[in-house]
Write an enzyme that holds these catalytic residues in place. Sequence first.
Site, mmCIF file in Angstrom:
data_model
loop_
_atom_site.group_PDB
_atom_site.id
_atom_site.type_symbol
_atom_site.label_atom_id
_atom_site.label_comp_id
_atom_site.label_asym_id
_atom_site.label_seq_id
_atom_site.Cartn_x
_atom_site.Cartn_y
_atom_site.Cartn_z
ATOM 1 N N HIS A 208 69.654 -4.367 31.321
ATOM 2 C CA HIS A 208 68.985 -4.974 30.152
ATOM 3 C C HIS A 208 68.481 -3.905 29.190
ATOM 4 C CE1 HIS A 208 69.317 -8.492 32.636
ATOM 5 N NE2 HIS A 208 68.955 -9.241 31.607
ATOM 6 N N PRO A 209 68.695 -4.146 27.896
ATOM 7 C CA PRO A 209 68.211 -3.182 26.899
ATOM 8 C C PRO A 209 66.698 -3.313 26.746
ATOM 9 C CG PRO A 209 69.066 -5.119 25.792
ATOM 10 C CD PRO A 209 69.310 -5.340 27.260
ATOM 11 N N GLN B 245 70.532 -9.569 20.663
ATOM 12 C CA GLN B 245 70.100 -9.404 19.267
ATOM 13 C C GLN B 245 69.368 -10.665 18.783
ATOM 14 O OE1 GLN B 245 70.592 -6.883 16.903
ATOM 15 N NE2 GLN B 245 69.663 -8.123 15.298
ATOM 16 N N GLU C 206 68.004 -13.046 20.650
ATOM 17 C CA GLU C 206 66.775 -13.276 21.423
ATOM 18 C C GLU C 206 65.635 -12.394 20.907
ATOM 19 O OE1 GLU C 206 69.537 -14.315 25.292
ATOM 20 O OE2 GLU C 206 68.598 -12.355 25.153
ATOM 21 N N GLN C 207 65.956 -11.130 20.658
ATOM 22 C CA GLN C 207 64.905 -10.199 20.223
ATOM 23 C C GLN C 207 64.432 -10.547 18.802
ATOM 24 O OE1 GLN C 207 64.853 -6.172 21.372
ATOM 25 N NE2 GLN C 207 66.310 -6.396 23.045
ATOM 26 N N PHE D 214 61.387 -3.017 31.648
ATOM 27 C CA PHE D 214 60.623 -4.271 31.635
ATOM 28 C C PHE D 214 61.523 -5.369 31.082
ATOM 29 C CE2 PHE D 214 58.062 -7.125 28.907
ATOM 30 C CZ PHE D 214 57.229 -7.684 29.872
ATOM 31 N N VAL D 215 61.653 -6.462 31.836
ATOM 32 C CA VAL D 215 62.505 -7.572 31.374
ATOM 33 C C VAL D 215 61.670 -8.848 31.278
ATOM 34 C CG1 VAL D 215 64.506 -9.034 31.903
ATOM 35 C CG2 VAL D 215 64.635 -6.574 32.323
HETATM 36 C C1 2AL Z 1 65.754 -8.855 26.823
HETATM 37 C C2 2AL Z 1 66.841 -9.159 25.982
HETATM 38 O O1 2AL Z 1 67.645 -8.338 25.546
HETATM 39 N N1 2AL Z 1 66.796 -10.493 25.739
HETATM 40 C C3 2AL Z 1 65.730 -11.008 26.413
HETATM 41 O O2 2AL Z 1 65.394 -12.194 26.398
HETATM 42 N N2 2AL Z 1 65.115 -9.975 27.054
HETATM 43 N N3 2AL Z 1 65.497 -7.590 27.248
HETATM 44 C C4 2AL Z 1 64.423 -7.268 28.042
HETATM 45 N N4 2AL Z 1 64.292 -5.971 28.347
HETATM 46 O O3 2AL Z 1 63.622 -8.122 28.415
#
Ligand code: 2AL
Length: 176
Positions: free
Chosen positions: A67-68, A85, A87-88, A119-120
């Site tokens: 995940h970025p 893109q 989502e962010q 962190f996701v």
């Molecule tokens: C992301 C992402 O790219 N889209 C999302 O919902 N969460 N990345 C992240 N590090 O939480």
Amino acid sequence: MDVDAVNCMNYEQFLDVFGNIIEKCPIITAAVWSRRPFASFSEVEDKVYDFIESLPISGKEGILRCHPDLAGRELTSGTLTMESQQEQRQAGLTSLTTRERERLTLLNTQYKEKFGFPFVICAKRSDKDKIMEELNSRLQNDPSVEILKGIDEVKKICHLRLQDILRKGTPLPTKL
Ligand code: 2AL
């Protein structure tokens, strides 16, 4: 799109449509294709989660590493996947002030230094203030807790991506 259309897809078609339901992990889609036929669209989702749950901790960490960062380099350089893109952007991360971006970058760095993976969070179910708050609070967790939390968020992201595919539909594949 109904489940018959999904069951009719060959491997390449399935990968084209579902290849990024887990960010940059097409291997998961490839594995799930072998589990067809699916009784319903939601069974596709269940099989994805079964596969993720069957992975050892290192595999789950690997998924998180794909995940970025939120508001990271890839957002600035325009190299995010289309899904990420969107989502962010929806979470307001494309319109941060310089101060907010610097704060998020610092927290992301501290998180990666502590846990060894990014962190996701499901950005579409959040916003920039909640993301900052959650990042600050999750930094205090133990690594074992953070792997579970991160994977829970990956599943939420996957669920929304699948809903998006279902809503938009996809042309019925032509049989070769
Ligand atoms: C992301 C992402 O790219 N889209 C999302 O919902 N969460 N990345 C992240 N590090 O939480």
